[in-house]
Design an enzyme around this catalytic site. Structure first.
Site, PDB file in Angstrom:
ATOM      1  NE  ARG A 196      27.386  68.203  26.031  1.00  0.00           N
ATOM      2  CZ  ARG A 196      27.084  67.190  26.990  1.00  0.00           C
ATOM      3  NH1 ARG A 196      27.838  66.989  28.077  1.00  0.00           N
ATOM      4  NH2 ARG A 196      26.015  66.519  26.684  1.00  0.00           N
ATOM      5  CB  CYS A 226      21.872  60.537  23.507  1.00  0.00           C
ATOM      6  SG  CYS A 226      23.106  61.450  24.034  1.00  0.00           S
ATOM      7  CG  HIS A 266      19.597  64.553  20.797  1.00  0.00           C
ATOM      8  ND1 HIS A 266      18.896  63.797  21.934  1.00  0.00           N
ATOM      9  CD2 HIS A 266      21.044  64.246  21.274  1.00  0.00           C
ATOM     10  CE1 HIS A 266      19.820  63.470  22.657  1.00  0.00           C
ATOM     11  NE2 HIS A 266      20.910  63.775  22.548  1.00  0.00           N
TER      12      HIS A 266
HETATM   13  N1  GLN Z   1      24.651  62.400  29.540  1.00  0.00           N
HETATM   14  C1  GLN Z   1      24.988  61.727  28.640  1.00  0.00           C
HETATM   15  C2  GLN Z   1      26.429  62.580  27.931  1.00  0.00           C
HETATM   16  O1  GLN Z   1      26.668  63.581  28.018  1.00  0.00           O
HETATM   17  C3  GLN Z   1      24.061  61.858  27.633  1.00  0.00           C
HETATM   18  C4  GLN Z   1      23.691  63.046  26.830  1.00  0.00           C
HETATM   19  C5  GLN Z   1      22.569  63.143  26.065  1.00  0.00           C
HETATM   20  O2  GLN Z   1      21.547  62.138  26.271  1.00  0.00           O
HETATM   21  N2  GLN Z   1      22.275  64.021  25.011  1.00  0.00           N
HETATM   22  O3  GLN Z   1      27.079  61.884  27.133  1.00  0.00           O
END
Ligand code: GLN
Length: 250
Positions: free
Chosen positions: A127, A93, A191
């Site tokens: 998101r 990520c 993740h």
């Molecule tokens: N900050 C980055 C995003 O929101 C990565 C997020 C994450 O590592 N889960 O895209």
């Protein structure tokens, strides 16, 4: 003993949604194969260790990415050389994004990446969140949990880690790709942690690290019966976790 040196990259600021479980998984499996894992945490300002066989990096909030960026650039040449040389790496990520060319966050801040992976990322308001199954040529079905605002687009010719069937998921929600593979570097949004549920990827990282250092991966030479039994139990637990995650898309 046959030691393998593992680096956990920026665990203070880049480690969310259980990403440190990847380090635990590789450590445990290496030990059960009869090797001796040695883990070094590398955070901003730390000395770089003499020897590194494998690097594992996690995700982070946009703020965590901003915190590490200067130090990350000081190490960029080293990381590029290690990657080009075939060092196995797993970048989840936030660090996946920074292994690409750049990440423009949703508030318009541009963070340059180190360009190991031909990809760029742009933050959006929506998101992408949830358990996800992707189909990978190298590792079969890969199961993990994504949570990111960044949309990542791979440059032409860059191989994704896998393909997702679902709409609105994966690298960018548009082209059904997820993650990327360059040399022995795997970048992914997964993740979960990823590796406990995907032992094939853990074993790829392990085998590659051991072969590069010792010429051959020979668990049969070092592994005891008890270790073999314990590894089989871990794999059964992974199967169960995969089934549960795959049955709960969100
Ligand atoms: N900050 C980055 C995003 O929101 C990565 C997020 C994450 O590592 N889960 O895209």
């Amino acid at each position: 003993m046959t030691t393998i040196d593992i680096m956990s990259l920026y665990p203070k600021d880049m480690n969310i949604y259980g990403d440190s479980g990847n380090v635990l998984t590789v450590t445990r499996r290496l030990a059960l194969y009869g090797y001796e894992p040695c883990v070094t945490a590398y955070n901003q300002g730390d000395d770089w260790p003499d020897h590194v066989d494998m690097i594992l990096g996690g995700g982070g909030q946009d703020t965590g990415q901003k915190k590490i960026i200067d130090d990350f650039f000081r190490r960029a040449d080293l990381l590029r050389t290690l990657a080009a040389d075939g060092t196995p790496m797993l970048m989840i990520c936030g660090l996946y994004q920074l292994f690409g060319e750049y990440f423009e966050t949703v508030d318009g801040t541009r963070l340059d990446g180190i360009g190991v992976i031909g990809a760029y990322t742009v933050g959006q308001d929506v998101r992408m969140i949830g358990n996800l199954v992707e189909h990978s040529d190298d590792f079969g079905d890969v199961i993990g949990y994504e949570n990111h605002s960044g949309q990542t687009f791979l440059r032409d010719g860059v191989r994704p880690l896998g393909r997702v069937d679902a709409e609105g998921r994966g690298n960018n929600g548009e082209d059904h790709t997820e993650g990327a593979r360059v040399h022995n570097v795997i970048g992914t949004y997964m993740h979960g942690s990823l590796l406990p549920k995907n032992p094939k990827i853990a074993d790829f990282l392990i085998r590659t690290a051991v072969e590069r250092r010792y010429g051959a991966f020979e668990p049969e030479r070092y592994q005891t019966d008890d270790q073999r039994t314990a590894l089989a139990a871990l794999d059964r637990a992974a199967d169960q976790a995969r089934r549960v995650a795959a049955s709960r898309p969100r």
